[in-house]
Motif scaffolding. Structure first.
Motif, PDB file in Angstrom:
ATOM      1  N   VAL A 255       0.864  -1.182   0.000  1.00 59.23           N
ATOM      2  CA  VAL A 255       0.000   0.000   0.000  1.00 59.23           C
ATOM      3  C   VAL A 255       0.894   1.224   0.000  1.00 59.23           C
ATOM      4  O   VAL A 255       2.021   1.209   0.521  1.00 59.23           O
ATOM      5  CB  VAL A 255      -0.960   0.063   1.214  1.00 59.23           C
ATOM      6  CG1 VAL A 255      -1.891  -1.127   1.238  1.00 59.23           C
ATOM      7  CG2 VAL A 255      -0.184   0.181   2.513  1.00 59.23           C
ATOM      8  N   ARG A 256       0.383   2.265  -0.609  1.00 67.24           N
ATOM      9  CA  ARG A 256       1.023   3.576  -0.559  1.00 67.24           C
ATOM     10  C   ARG A 256       0.151   4.407   0.363  1.00 67.24           C
ATOM     11  O   ARG A 256      -1.028   4.648   0.069  1.00 67.24           O
ATOM     12  CB  ARG A 256       1.073   4.174  -1.955  1.00 67.24           C
ATOM     13  CG  ARG A 256       1.912   5.423  -2.091  1.00 67.24           C
ATOM     14  CD  ARG A 256       1.780   5.974  -3.504  1.00 67.24           C
ATOM     15  NE  ARG A 256       2.933   6.751  -3.917  1.00 67.24           N
ATOM     16  CZ  ARG A 256       2.990   7.463  -5.022  1.00 67.24           C
ATOM     17  NH1 ARG A 256       1.937   7.487  -5.830  1.00 67.24           N
ATOM     18  NH2 ARG A 256       4.067   8.130  -5.322  1.00 67.24           N
ATOM     19  N   ALA A 257       0.693   4.820   1.482  1.00 69.41           N
ATOM     20  CA  ALA A 257      -0.138   5.448   2.508  1.00 69.41           C
ATOM     21  C   ALA A 257       0.646   6.514   3.253  1.00 69.41           C
ATOM     22  O   ALA A 257       1.881   6.510   3.270  1.00 69.41           O
ATOM     23  CB  ALA A 257      -0.645   4.395   3.489  1.00 69.41           C
ATOM     24  N   THR A 258      -0.098   7.425   3.854  1.00 69.75           N
ATOM     25  CA  THR A 258       0.473   8.438   4.738  1.00 69.75           C
ATOM     26  C   THR A 258      -0.263   8.369   6.058  1.00 69.75           C
ATOM     27  O   THR A 258      -1.496   8.495   6.092  1.00 69.75           O
ATOM     28  CB  THR A 258       0.327   9.847   4.132  1.00 69.75           C
ATOM     29  OG1 THR A 258       0.926   9.874   2.826  1.00 69.75           O
ATOM     30  CG2 THR A 258       1.019  10.880   5.018  1.00 69.75           C
ATOM     31  N   TYR A 259       0.460   8.159   7.136  1.00 69.69           N
ATOM     32  CA  TYR A 259      -0.159   8.007   8.447  1.00 69.69           C
ATOM     33  C   TYR A 259      -0.489   9.357   9.057  1.00 69.69           C
ATOM     34  O   TYR A 259       0.355  10.262   9.104  1.00 69.69           O
ATOM     35  CB  TYR A 259       0.776   7.239   9.377  1.00 69.69           C
ATOM     36  CG  TYR A 259       0.229   7.038  10.775  1.00 69.69           C
ATOM     37  CD1 TYR A 259      -1.025   6.464  10.968  1.00 69.69           C
ATOM     38  CD2 TYR A 259       0.959   7.430  11.896  1.00 69.69           C
ATOM     39  CE1 TYR A 259      -1.533   6.282  12.246  1.00 69.69           C
ATOM     40  CE2 TYR A 259       0.470   7.238  13.174  1.00 69.69           C
ATOM     41  CZ  TYR A 259      -0.796   6.671  13.339  1.00 69.69           C
ATOM     42  OH  TYR A 259      -1.295   6.485  14.610  1.00 69.69           O
ATOM     43  N   SER A 260      -1.719   9.507   9.513  1.00 62.40           N
ATOM     44  CA  SER A 260      -2.163  10.705  10.214  1.00 62.40           C
ATOM     45  C   SER A 260      -2.289  10.355  11.689  1.00 62.40           C
ATOM     46  O   SER A 260      -3.281   9.750  12.113  1.00 62.40           O
ATOM     47  CB  SER A 260      -3.508  11.187   9.654  1.00 62.40           C
ATOM     48  OG  SER A 260      -3.990  12.288  10.395  1.00 62.40           O
TER      49      SER A 260
END
Length: 415
Positions: A255-260
């Motif tokens: 997955v390509r993700a950005t953690y908030s």
């Protein structure tokens, strides 16, 4: 060429304009306002228009004469001289200008410290290549202001008039007026996702790959030779990657993700859909753990439980190599979370920093190499440890997937 103010002169003048209450606009310093909510996904196939990439004015002459460059939605644009003051919103165009030897012409780029620092993280590995971003205007800091554009008095605006027409205080007529009174627009935003442009621009709107779009921008600067040299490096890199990929059934899920961290959710992005925002993941052919998710665009939000259900082998943390995120803090948060700590990617240490989706050609080369090593270490060599705030890691020459010397030579004009 007109006698234009420098970007530092603009900063002084803009302060006076702001004090008079003339500069207006909505805040645009978030990822969403920079285009995340401006387009929708498209199932159309990415198309290119190679005929338009031909520049008929590459022949050097002793006298200055007008020439043209062409790209949709603008069509054919005429220039009296190579632009010396260049306005850009998103860093893919700034990276293109640097790649073509015209980085010093830029007067603006989105969040200069973030964009410029990230670009220099890559340029650190190229002899003689750097980007002086200090003093550049952030075009979206207070919304895209008409007064700002008049004050900058650029020779070309590397931005899509279709996208400009959707910004607060703008419509198509405003975009046309400014393009006529100050300098032409030259950009294509919706190729980022192959999304639908606003009504009024849909007829004849073409979708370009990153490298085809780069070719059109090269025509603006009359730099076909630099472009062709860099494109050859890219084609060789993609060929190397594709010829060494394992069979599909043996490829990792990712997955390509950005953690908030604030709300414990992840911005998630597809890997293999059309659009130049995915120019660094699509050639890698990994199995998208969220391929079946039908988000409104190429992104969505998921919580820890949804990510655990998908349980990818690899997490590529978008923006992880920018100064806006700390991979050390992100990893600590994931390990300390009761669900996050059980994710396969976390347990096996396969959460990696990724770059920016607003990538130009040089950034794309490094991000392709980065992703290949992160996803397929057996085929392309291990990805080295990365330290927050440091440049792109130094990779031994025998383990590099493209020639730094060839890229630096093209950028520096040593062809």
């Amino acid at each position: 060429m007109r006698d234009t103010p420098t970007r530092r002169t603009y900063l002084k003048r803009a302060s006076a304009v702001a004090a008079a209450g003339l500069v207006a606009g909505c805040s645009g310093d978030t990822d969403a306002s920079a285009g995340q909510s401006s387009s929708t996904d498209s199932t159309g196939t990415e198309t290119t228009t190679e005929a338009e990439t031909t520049n008929e004015t590459d022949t050097e002459t002793d006298t200055q004469e007008s020439y043209t460059a062409s790209m949709r939605p603008m069509g054919e644009v005429t220039f009296d001289a190579v632009p010396e003051d260049v306005f850009a919103v998103f860093p893919q165009y700034a990276d293109m200008a640097v790649a073509l030897g015209h980085g010093d012409a830029l007067n603006a780029v989105y969040v200069p410290e973030m964009s410029g620092t990230t670009m220099n993280h890559y340029y650190e590995r190229l002899d003689g290549v750097s980007f002086d971003w200090e003093g550049l205007v952030d075009p979206l800091a207070d919304g895209l202001g008409k007064e700002m554009l008049f004050e900058l008095d650029s020779d070309v605006h590397l931005a899509d008039p279709a996208w400009v027409s959707t910004q607060e205080g703008w419509d198509a007529a405003d975009a046309d007026e400014l393009g006529a009174q100050v300098a032409p627009w030259f950009g294509n935003f919706y190729s980022g996702t192959n999304g639908s442009p606003p009504e009024g621009y849909r007829d004849g709107y073409d979708y370009y790959t990153l490298w085809d779009m780069f070719g059109h921008v090269a025509d603006v600067f009359r730099e076909r030779e630099r472009y062709e040299a860099l494109r050859a490096v890219h084609e060789d890199l993609v060929s190397t990657i594709r010829s060494n990929l394992p069979p599909k059934e043996d490829r990792p899920t990712a997955v390509r993700a950005t953690y908030s961290a604030g709300n414990e959710t992840f911005w998630t992005y597809h890997l293999n859909e059309p659009g130049y925002w995915l120019a660094d993941t699509r050639p890698l052919g990994a199995t998208d753990a969220f391929a079946d998710q039908n988000w409104s665009g190429l992104w969505g939000t998921v919580d820890f439980e949804a990510l655990a259900e998908a349980d990818p082998d690899v997490i590529l943390h978008l923006w992880g190599m920018t100064p806006n995120y700390s991979m050390e803090e992100t990893m600590s948060a994931l390990r300390d979370h009761p669900v996050g700590s059980q994710l396969t990617a976390v347990e096996e240490g396969r959460v990696y920093p990724a770059g920016m989706r607003y990538q130009g050609p040089i950034m794309n080369l490094f991000q392709l190499e980065m992703g290949a090593k992160q996803l397929y270490p057996e085929q392309f060599g291990e990805w080295p440890e990365y330290t927050d705030g440091e440049p792109y890691p130094e990779i031994p020459e025998e383990e590099r997937l493209f020639s730094r010397a060839d890229v630096a030579g093209a950028v520096n004009g040593d062809l």
